[in-house]
Design an enzyme around this catalytic site. Structure first.
Site, short mmCIF file in Angstrom:
data_model
loop_
_atom_site.label_atom_id
_atom_site.label_comp_id
_atom_site.label_asym_id
_atom_site.label_seq_id
_atom_site.Cartn_x
_atom_site.Cartn_y
_atom_site.Cartn_z
N LYS A 1 -46.69 14.21 -1.92
CA LYS A 1 -47.58 14.67 -1.41
C LYS A 1 -49.05 14.51 -1.92
O LYS A 1 -49.74 14.67 -1.17
CB LYS A 1 -47.00 16.37 -1.73
CG LYS A 1 -45.94 16.92 -0.98
CD LYS A 1 -46.11 16.97 0.37
CE LYS A 1 -44.85 17.83 1.08
NZ LYS A 1 -44.97 17.86 2.44
N VAL B 1 -38.08 11.65 11.08
CA VAL B 1 -39.62 11.13 10.68
C VAL B 1 -39.58 9.74 9.87
O VAL B 1 -40.40 8.88 9.54
CB VAL B 1 -40.53 11.89 10.03
CG1 VAL B 1 -40.63 13.25 10.85
CG2 VAL B 1 -39.88 12.58 8.61
N TYR C 1 -41.48 14.57 -5.16
CA TYR C 1 -41.99 15.35 -4.07
C TYR C 1 -43.65 15.43 -4.31
O TYR C 1 -44.39 15.12 -3.27
CB TYR C 1 -41.29 16.65 -4.20
CG TYR C 1 -42.01 17.69 -3.22
CD1 TYR C 1 -41.92 17.87 -1.96
CD2 TYR C 1 -42.71 18.53 -3.82
CE1 TYR C 1 -42.26 18.75 -1.08
CE2 TYR C 1 -43.30 19.63 -2.93
CZ TYR C 1 -43.18 19.53 -1.57
OH TYR C 1 -43.55 20.43 -0.72
N ALA D 1 -39.56 21.10 12.94
CA ALA D 1 -39.82 22.52 13.49
C ALA D 1 -38.79 23.25 13.62
O ALA D 1 -38.83 24.46 14.46
CB ALA D 1 -40.84 22.19 14.69
N1 LIG Z 1 -42.07 26.26 1.25
C1 LIG Z 1 -43.21 26.18 0.44
O1 LIG Z 1 -43.26 26.84 -0.27
C2 LIG Z 1 -43.74 24.87 0.61
C3 LIG Z 1 -44.92 24.79 -0.07
C4 LIG Z 1 -45.78 23.75 0.33
C5 LIG Z 1 -45.79 22.69 0.99
N2 LIG Z 1 -44.60 22.84 1.97
C6 LIG Z 1 -44.26 21.92 2.92
O2 LIG Z 1 -44.31 22.45 4.16
C7 LIG Z 1 -43.32 21.81 5.02
C8 LIG Z 1 -42.16 22.63 5.73
O3 LIG Z 1 -41.40 23.21 4.57
P1 LIG Z 1 -40.47 24.29 4.52
O4 LIG Z 1 -40.51 25.22 3.37
O5 LIG Z 1 -40.51 25.02 6.00
O6 LIG Z 1 -39.05 23.59 4.42
P2 LIG Z 1 -37.73 23.39 5.20
O7 LIG Z 1 -36.58 22.78 4.36
O8 LIG Z 1 -37.46 24.93 5.33
O9 LIG Z 1 -38.06 22.77 6.50
C9 LIG Z 1 -38.05 21.57 6.51
C10 LIG Z 1 -37.53 20.98 7.81
O10 LIG Z 1 -37.83 19.54 8.04
C11 LIG Z 1 -36.83 19.08 8.48
N3 LIG Z 1 -36.51 17.62 8.03
C12 LIG Z 1 -36.10 17.30 6.78
N4 LIG Z 1 -35.86 16.04 6.94
C13 LIG Z 1 -36.45 15.40 8.04
C14 LIG Z 1 -36.74 14.24 8.58
N5 LIG Z 1 -36.40 13.10 7.97
N6 LIG Z 1 -36.98 14.15 9.78
C15 LIG Z 1 -37.25 15.08 10.60
N7 LIG Z 1 -37.06 16.33 10.29
C16 LIG Z 1 -36.68 16.61 8.73
C17 LIG Z 1 -35.57 19.84 8.13
O11 LIG Z 1 -34.47 19.87 8.90
C18 LIG Z 1 -36.24 21.20 8.26
O12 LIG Z 1 -35.99 21.92 9.62
C19 LIG Z 1 -42.74 20.53 4.27
O13 LIG Z 1 -43.61 19.65 4.39
C20 LIG Z 1 -42.94 21.04 2.76
O14 LIG Z 1 -43.17 20.04 1.85
C21 LIG Z 1 -43.74 23.91 1.65
#
Ligand SMILES: NC(=O)c1ccc[n+]([C@@H]2O[C@H](COP(=O)([O-])OP(=O)(O)OC[C@H]3O[C@@H](n4cnc5c(N)ncnc54)[C@H](O)[C@@H]3O)[C@@H](O)[C@H]2O)c1
Length: 253
Positions: free
Chosen positions: A163, A67, A159, A17
């Site tokens: 998912k 996590v 990935y 977050a």
């Molecule tokens: N961005 C997109 O278009 C998109 C689309 C579908 C799904 N998602 C999903 O949404 C979620 C958030 O993605 P986002 O786009 O904000 O990515 P992001 O990379 O901006 O944010 C991810 C966050 O997770 C943290 N993180 C990474 N590894 C970690 C760990 N081992 N323990 C705790 N925290 C950890 C990072 O420090 C970062 O703050 C993810 O699950 C991603 O797969 C994103």
């Protein structure tokens, strides 16, 4: 009675977050009246994000939580119950994606991506599923991805596979916990207008992707956050084991 003891606002924990979608979900939950724990691998960034929501720390706190470490979930659960009495909502949002050529993905890279995206969700669901079930109430929201449904477009096989596993785990935990007041659901976003997307996908490739989206644009993270808030609410008690899509029409069931 102290302010905190008199505060009956529900408590939500969001992983990953510190920014991106997780930051957006935490902000929305906070706006909608939850006390929120913003957790992340990057503890300092999580603390900054929490301070932005509430500099007093009464309704928002930033904590370290990797996590990939099941014990870390339990430790954060204990800190939060000590601080705010209980936890009501877990949003398993932390994730990371890598763009890698299928046949060049190493075993280490594959395991690393699965570890965060799939194992992390499993540990969160186990630790909080058990805790919520013992209390007779809880909401778990797992952030899956369109990649898990269609094999991915701008991401790697690790990935996409992880998912897909998140969507399956959602059903398994939902079935197990349903009778004990705990719902478990997934949200499956298509490509979002987020910094990580613009950072990792080349502009030409992004324009190509946008052109293939039936609604013609990337998703709005604020809307995904609204979906998470709805699934986190008390009256969402008949929705469980679901996967809510928000992909601009890229994948229709
Ligand atoms: N961005 C997109 O278009 C998109 C689309 C579908 C799904 N998602 C999903 O949404 C979620 C958030 O993605 P986002 O786009 O904000 O990515 P992001 O990379 O901006 O944010 C991810 C966050 O997770 C943290 N993180 C990474 N590894 C970690 C760990 N081992 N323990 C705790 N925290 C950890 C990072 O420090 C970062 O703050 C993810 O699950 C991603 O797969 C994103």
């Amino acid at each position: 009675m102290s302010d905190e003891a008199a505060d009956d606002r529900q408590v939500a924990l969001v992983t990953g977050a510190a920014g991106g979608l997780g930051g957006c979900i935490a902000r929305r939950l906070h706006e909608r009246g939850f006390r929120v724990a913003l957790t992340d691998l990057d503890a300092a960034a999580a603390a900054d994000a929490a301070e932005e929501l509430d500099p007093t720390g009464r309704s928002a706190v930033g904590l370290a939580l990797d996590v990939r470490d099941k014990a870390a979930f339990a430790a954060v659960r204990d800190r939060l119950t000590e601080r705010w009495g209980a936890v009501h909502v877990l949003v398993n949002n932390a994730g990371h994606s890598k763009v890698e050529v299928l046949m060049e993905i190493t075993p280490e890279s594959f395991s690393g991506v699965v570890d965060t995206n799939l194992n992390g969700t499993f540990y969160g669901c186990q630790v909080f599923g058990e805790y919520f079930a013992a209390r007779g109430y809880g909401r778990i929201v797992n952030i899956a991805s369109l990649a898990g449904q269609n094999g991915g477009t701008a991401t790697g096989a690790h990935y996409a596979a992880a998912k897909g596993g998140v969507a399956t785990l959602t059903k398994v935990f939902a079935r197990d916990l349903g009778a004990r007041g705990v719902t478990v659901n997934a949200i499956s976003p298509g490509p979002q207008d987020l910094p990580v997307v613009r950072r990792t996908v080349a502009p030409e490739r992004l324009a190509q992707i946008e052109a293939t989206i039936p609604v013609g644009r990337l998703g709005r993270p604020e809307f995904i956050a609204d979906m998470a808030v709805l699934l986190s609410s008390e009256h969402a008690d008949t929705v469980t084991g679901a996967c809510w899509d928000a992909n601009g029409g890229l994948h229709m069931r």
